[in-house]
Design a protein around this motif. Sequence first.
Motif, short mmCIF file in Angstrom:
data_model
loop_
_atom_site.label_atom_id
_atom_site.label_comp_id
_atom_site.label_asym_id
_atom_site.label_seq_id
_atom_site.Cartn_x
_atom_site.Cartn_y
_atom_site.Cartn_z
N ALA A 108 0.82 -1.21 0.00
CA ALA A 108 0.00 0.00 0.00
C ALA A 108 0.85 1.26 0.00
N VAL A 109 1.87 1.29 0.86
CA VAL A 109 2.74 2.47 0.92
C VAL A 109 3.48 2.66 -0.39
N THR A 110 3.91 1.56 -1.01
CA THR A 110 4.60 1.64 -2.29
C THR A 110 3.70 2.25 -3.36
N ALA A 111 2.48 1.76 -3.46
CA ALA A 111 1.54 2.30 -4.44
C ALA A 111 1.27 3.79 -4.18
N GLU A 112 1.15 4.16 -2.90
CA GLU A 112 0.93 5.56 -2.56
C GLU A 112 2.14 6.40 -2.94
N ALA A 113 3.33 5.87 -2.70
CA ALA A 113 4.55 6.60 -3.04
C ALA A 113 4.66 6.84 -4.54
N PHE A 114 4.09 5.93 -5.33
CA PHE A 114 4.11 6.08 -6.78
C PHE A 114 2.97 6.94 -7.29
N GLY A 115 2.18 7.50 -6.39
CA GLY A 115 1.14 8.45 -6.80
C GLY A 115 -0.24 7.87 -6.94
N CYS A 116 -0.53 6.75 -6.30
CA CYS A 116 -1.85 6.14 -6.37
C CYS A 116 -2.63 6.36 -5.07
N ARG A 117 -3.93 6.51 -5.20
CA ARG A 117 -4.79 6.43 -4.03
C ARG A 117 -5.00 4.95 -3.73
N VAL A 118 -5.01 4.59 -2.46
CA VAL A 118 -5.11 3.19 -2.05
C VAL A 118 -6.30 3.00 -1.13
N GLU A 119 -7.07 1.96 -1.41
CA GLU A 119 -8.12 1.51 -0.51
C GLU A 119 -7.67 0.19 0.11
N ARG A 120 -7.60 0.15 1.44
CA ARG A 120 -7.17 -1.04 2.15
C ARG A 120 -8.38 -1.88 2.57
N VAL A 121 -8.33 -3.16 2.24
CA VAL A 121 -9.39 -4.10 2.62
C VAL A 121 -8.69 -5.27 3.31
N TYR A 122 -8.66 -5.25 4.64
CA TYR A 122 -7.85 -6.19 5.39
C TYR A 122 -8.70 -7.22 6.14
N ASP A 123 -8.09 -8.38 6.37
CA ASP A 123 -8.68 -9.47 7.14
C ASP A 123 -9.98 -9.97 6.51
N VAL A 124 -9.90 -10.35 5.23
CA VAL A 124 -11.08 -10.86 4.52
C VAL A 124 -10.76 -12.22 3.89
N GLY A 125 -10.01 -13.04 4.61
CA GLY A 125 -9.61 -14.35 4.09
C GLY A 125 -10.76 -15.32 3.93
N VAL A 126 -10.47 -16.43 3.27
CA VAL A 126 -11.54 -17.37 2.89
C VAL A 126 -12.11 -18.13 4.07
N ALA A 127 -11.46 -18.12 5.22
CA ALA A 127 -12.02 -18.80 6.40
C ALA A 127 -13.31 -18.14 6.85
N GLY A 128 -13.48 -16.87 6.52
CA GLY A 128 -14.73 -16.14 6.77
C GLY A 128 -15.09 -15.39 5.51
N ILE A 129 -15.46 -16.12 4.48
CA ILE A 129 -15.55 -15.55 3.14
C ILE A 129 -16.64 -14.49 3.01
N ASP A 130 -17.59 -14.47 3.94
CA ASP A 130 -18.61 -13.42 3.92
C ASP A 130 -17.98 -12.04 4.07
N ARG A 131 -16.83 -11.97 4.76
CA ARG A 131 -16.13 -10.68 4.90
C ARG A 131 -15.64 -10.18 3.56
N LEU A 132 -15.23 -11.10 2.69
CA LEU A 132 -14.80 -10.71 1.34
C LEU A 132 -15.98 -10.20 0.53
N PHE A 133 -17.09 -10.92 0.56
CA PHE A 133 -18.26 -10.53 -0.21
C PHE A 133 -18.77 -9.15 0.21
N ALA A 134 -18.64 -8.84 1.49
CA ALA A 134 -19.10 -7.56 1.99
C ALA A 134 -18.28 -6.39 1.46
N ASN A 135 -17.09 -6.68 0.93
CA ASN A 135 -16.21 -5.62 0.44
C ASN A 135 -16.00 -5.67 -1.08
#
Length: 239
Positions: A108-135
């Motif tokens: 994320a920091v690397t992409a920001e340093a290169f001039g990108c806006r970054v959206e972080r979506v963390y802790d959405v692994g497949v063990a609780g896949i509903d968290r992924l679908f929500a994002n």
Amino acid sequence: QDLGFAKLDRDRSERTGFSEVIYGEGKTVEQIVRLLKELVGTERRVLATRVSPEAAAAACAELPELDYNEAARTLSWRAPGEPPARYEGYVAVVSAGTADQPVAEEAAVTAEAFGCRVERVYDVGVAGIDRLFANLEVIRGATSIVVVAGMEGALGSVLAGLVRNPIVAVPTSVGYGANFRGLSALLTLINACAPGISVVNIDNGFGAGYYAALVASLPAASGAAPATNGRRADAGSAQ
């Protein structure tokens, strides 16, 4: 520019769009500080990766304008007046678990340093896949996606079957013994049946952030709308 202990590549920003990035591991505190001083004095954006807290403290004491991300172990700097984002749209950085976040933050920091806006979506692994679908709406809206996953690395393949954005996946060394310090996740990702995935080395958040930023820069550079989301970029918005 020959500094004795290093030869600083002064033409890199002209060739590739971004100045030389300092890799902190294996360098002394004094070497890191000297390189940062040289780059901050001439470049518009500066990034150092894998910087220890001790080296970061010494660098920030001499260059207070540096920003240290403790989780990512990065030092970054942007010249006064330099806009945070150069490109339309954003990069989504998606991590499977909390333990993967240091690598995700490096991306994320690397992409920001290169001039990108970054959206972080963390802790959405497949063990609780509903968290992924929500994002999914946020992830699908990105110009490019970084997926960071350890254990068996399933998140990259699952997400590639749900989106049409280009994905760069980062296997991490997070996992129990048979994870083999990231090898199991690496093999899963390079053997993924879902197309549209590029894979970088284990724990290489920097490489993934760099790649995602290059992808995100292409619509602005060409003046064309991204094929994945219909956003329009003006031709004059490139760096």
